[in-house]
Design an enzyme around this catalytic site. Sequence first.
Site, PDB file in Angstrom:
ATOM      1  N   LYS A 115      -5.579  -6.826  22.128  1.00 54.18           N
ATOM      2  CA  LYS A 115      -6.953  -6.285  22.131  1.00 54.18           C
ATOM      3  C   LYS A 115      -7.856  -7.167  21.269  1.00 54.18           C
ATOM      4  O   LYS A 115      -8.984  -7.483  21.638  1.00 54.18           O
ATOM      5  CB  LYS A 115      -6.981  -4.874  21.519  1.00 54.18           C
ATOM      6  CG  LYS A 115      -6.539  -3.738  22.399  1.00 54.18           C
ATOM      7  CD  LYS A 115      -6.694  -2.434  21.586  1.00 54.18           C
ATOM      8  CE  LYS A 115      -5.983  -1.248  22.192  1.00 54.18           C
ATOM      9  NZ  LYS A 115      -6.595  -0.731  23.400  1.00 54.18           N
ATOM     10  N   SER A 132     -10.231   3.408  13.886  1.00 56.10           N
ATOM     11  CA  SER A 132      -9.515   2.310  13.230  1.00 56.10           C
ATOM     12  C   SER A 132      -9.455   1.079  14.138  1.00 56.10           C
ATOM     13  O   SER A 132      -9.547  -0.052  13.661  1.00 56.10           O
ATOM     14  CB  SER A 132      -8.105   2.752  12.801  1.00 56.10           C
ATOM     15  OG  SER A 132      -7.230   2.861  13.901  1.00 56.10           O
ATOM     16  N   GLU A 142       0.843  -1.190   0.000  1.00 51.59           N
ATOM     17  CA  GLU A 142       0.000   0.000   0.000  1.00 51.59           C
ATOM     18  C   GLU A 142       0.881   1.243   0.000  1.00 51.59           C
ATOM     19  O   GLU A 142       0.386   2.353   0.144  1.00 51.59           O
ATOM     20  CB  GLU A 142      -0.976   0.005   1.168  1.00 51.59           C
ATOM     21  CG  GLU A 142      -0.336  -0.064   2.535  1.00 51.59           C
ATOM     22  CD  GLU A 142      -1.322   0.225   3.642  1.00 51.59           C
ATOM     23  OE1 GLU A 142      -1.882   1.327   3.657  1.00 51.59           O
ATOM     24  OE2 GLU A 142      -1.535  -0.662   4.482  1.00 51.59           O
ATOM     25  N   CYS A 188      -3.528  -3.117   4.521  1.00 53.41           N
ATOM     26  CA  CYS A 188      -2.659  -4.180   5.070  1.00 53.41           C
ATOM     27  C   CYS A 188      -3.134  -5.582   4.700  1.00 53.41           C
ATOM     28  O   CYS A 188      -2.430  -6.552   4.960  1.00 53.41           O
ATOM     29  CB  CYS A 188      -2.595  -4.074   6.587  1.00 53.41           C
ATOM     30  SG  CYS A 188      -1.984  -2.490   7.145  1.00 53.41           S
ATOM     31  N   THR A 226       3.623   4.496  15.543  1.00 49.87           N
ATOM     32  CA  THR A 226       3.299   3.169  14.997  1.00 49.87           C
ATOM     33  C   THR A 226       3.845   3.001  13.579  1.00 49.87           C
ATOM     34  O   THR A 226       3.384   2.148  12.831  1.00 49.87           O
ATOM     35  CB  THR A 226       1.771   2.911  15.010  1.00 49.87           C
ATOM     36  OG1 THR A 226       1.133   3.848  14.140  1.00 49.87           O
ATOM     37  CG2 THR A 226       1.181   3.049  16.399  1.00 49.87           C
ATOM     38  N   ASN A 246       4.890  -1.030  12.349  1.00 48.86           N
ATOM     39  CA  ASN A 246       3.869  -1.483  11.393  1.00 48.86           C
ATOM     40  C   ASN A 246       4.502  -1.658  10.014  1.00 48.86           C
ATOM     41  O   ASN A 246       5.056  -0.710   9.454  1.00 48.86           O
ATOM     42  CB  ASN A 246       2.713  -0.473  11.324  1.00 48.86           C
ATOM     43  CG  ASN A 246       1.484  -1.072  10.641  1.00 48.86           C
ATOM     44  OD1 ASN A 246       1.533  -2.173  10.086  1.00 48.86           O
ATOM     45  ND2 ASN A 246       0.375  -0.339  10.692  1.00 48.86           N
ATOM     46  N   HIS A 249      -2.755  -9.335  12.337  1.00 52.99           N
ATOM     47  CA  HIS A 249      -2.144  -8.115  11.811  1.00 52.99           C
ATOM     48  C   HIS A 249      -1.783  -7.246  13.016  1.00 52.99           C
ATOM     49  O   HIS A 249      -2.609  -7.061  13.913  1.00 52.99           O
ATOM     50  CB  HIS A 249      -3.129  -7.391  10.881  1.00 52.99           C
ATOM     51  CG  HIS A 249      -2.699  -5.996  10.577  1.00 52.99           C
ATOM     52  ND1 HIS A 249      -1.455  -5.714  10.051  1.00 52.99           N
ATOM     53  CD2 HIS A 249      -3.309  -4.790  10.748  1.00 52.99           C
ATOM     54  CE1 HIS A 249      -1.330  -4.405   9.904  1.00 52.99           C
ATOM     55  NE2 HIS A 249      -2.442  -3.829  10.327  1.00 52.99           N
ATOM     56  N   SER A 252      -7.323  -1.717   6.561  1.00 52.60           N
ATOM     57  CA  SER A 252      -8.273  -0.626   6.756  1.00 52.60           C
ATOM     58  C   SER A 252      -9.071  -0.357   5.504  1.00 52.60           C
ATOM     59  O   SER A 252      -8.622  -0.618   4.386  1.00 52.60           O
ATOM     60  CB  SER A 252      -7.518   0.646   7.147  1.00 52.60           C
ATOM     61  OG  SER A 252      -7.120   0.562   8.481  1.00 52.60           O
TER      62      SER A 252
END
Length: 393
Positions: A246, A205, A83, A115, A156, A280, A237, A312
């Site tokens: 999370k 996000s 990307e 991603c 990030t 990332n 990811h 995303s």
Amino acid sequence: MASDSGVGIHDLSFATTEFVLPHTALAEHNGTEIGKYHVGIGQQSMSVPGADEDIVTMGAAAAEPIVSRHGTDRIRTVVFATESSIDQAKSAGVYVHSLLGLPSATRVVELKQACYGATAALQFAIGLVHRDPAQRVLVIASDVSKYDLDSPGEATQGAAAVAMLVGADPALVRIEGPSGLFTADVMDFWRPNYRDTALVDGQESITAYLQAVEGTWKDYVEQGGRSLDGFDAFCYHQPFTKMAYKAHRHLLNYCGYVTDEARIARAIGQTTAYNRVVGNSYTASVYLALAALLDQADDLTDRSIGFVSYGSGSVGEFFAGTVVPGYREHLRTEAHREAIDRRQPVDYVGYRRLHQRSLPADGGDHPIPAQTTGPFRLAALRGHKRIYERCYR
Ligand code: HMG
């Protein structure tokens, strides 16, 4: 049809950048309490590309060891997922094809969906191998993650490339159906063509990612996938490593389990080592998680891995893989550690200078300063053309 041993990842190799910025340097610059980076988002450092590094040089560096080990004969397709594309028309994969001396009888294409792109590439590769099991597909995921300076996303950032050889009777991981799929039109993170840095609604996000986790799992179950207890580890990811925790907590809760931090750590812990210090790497991130797991775990023979790929915008996919007996003989653990350890620390001022650099757009002849000690470099920009070279040392 492919053989009984299935289709999957036969070899995997990654490369990253010349420089590394420790989060302590960023925290010192912006006055952030370091615990926010080390614990809050789970990041230690970020890979920073030198002036002469980009998705092509990283992609070629990741793929070269695979081509050296297996030769070029059976590779008839190269799929380059990114990307952070360098051209609106020409695939970055064509430059890599040339740098690696792949045969002219090859199809090369670039894929994009944030991603998620490398997972699409992997699934397309599997389809091609099912059609002709004698063929192998080289999948390359390569990205530079760049946000505005002094924005919340800055911590990030990162950069890396993963190359995977996909084939029948894979030596590392067999990829199995079904897949759980999810797409939703959301503006959580995006990068218009006229921008060099991504735009993001940080909290949105995270919500969109968690929705995709739910959505892919729901579809995976409906498609007849295995139960959550059937997995030994999960590769998520990882835009920042805390996100994997999370997401897994969210998945456990969604499936009706009480949150058990030890269980989450067992499922995720060994997948975060590379992403934690690289940052990332967008398309490469979930496969960097796989590399870390394979390189570190004691013995994963016949163990099942759940993959959660998110891009995303958004598209997600949940799928399963099983680790193949004898896989450890084919790992590149030393080379992966070397790729991380060889990076030179850059101070905040040096990082900022590299971040603010943009390539001249006047069509003139512009040599690029030699900074990388990697095997390939962007040597010049000449008449709007990127000139790459192999570095012989
Ligand atoms: P922020 O506003 O800087 O941070 O944004 P925060 O205030 O939300 O704090 C982050 C965490 O640190 C919190 O923990 C704090 O409590 C904790 P949480 O509540 O989340 O568990 N914290 C501390 N912990 C310990 N000691 C301390 C301390 N202080 C605070 N002293 C954000 C963070 C991630 C939103 C920002 O960095 C960002 O916008 N990043 C970019 C977007 C992103 O990565 N999104 C992830 C999901 S989307 C995705 O994965 C796709 C993507 O890869 C792109 C693509 O698909 O192409 C991005």
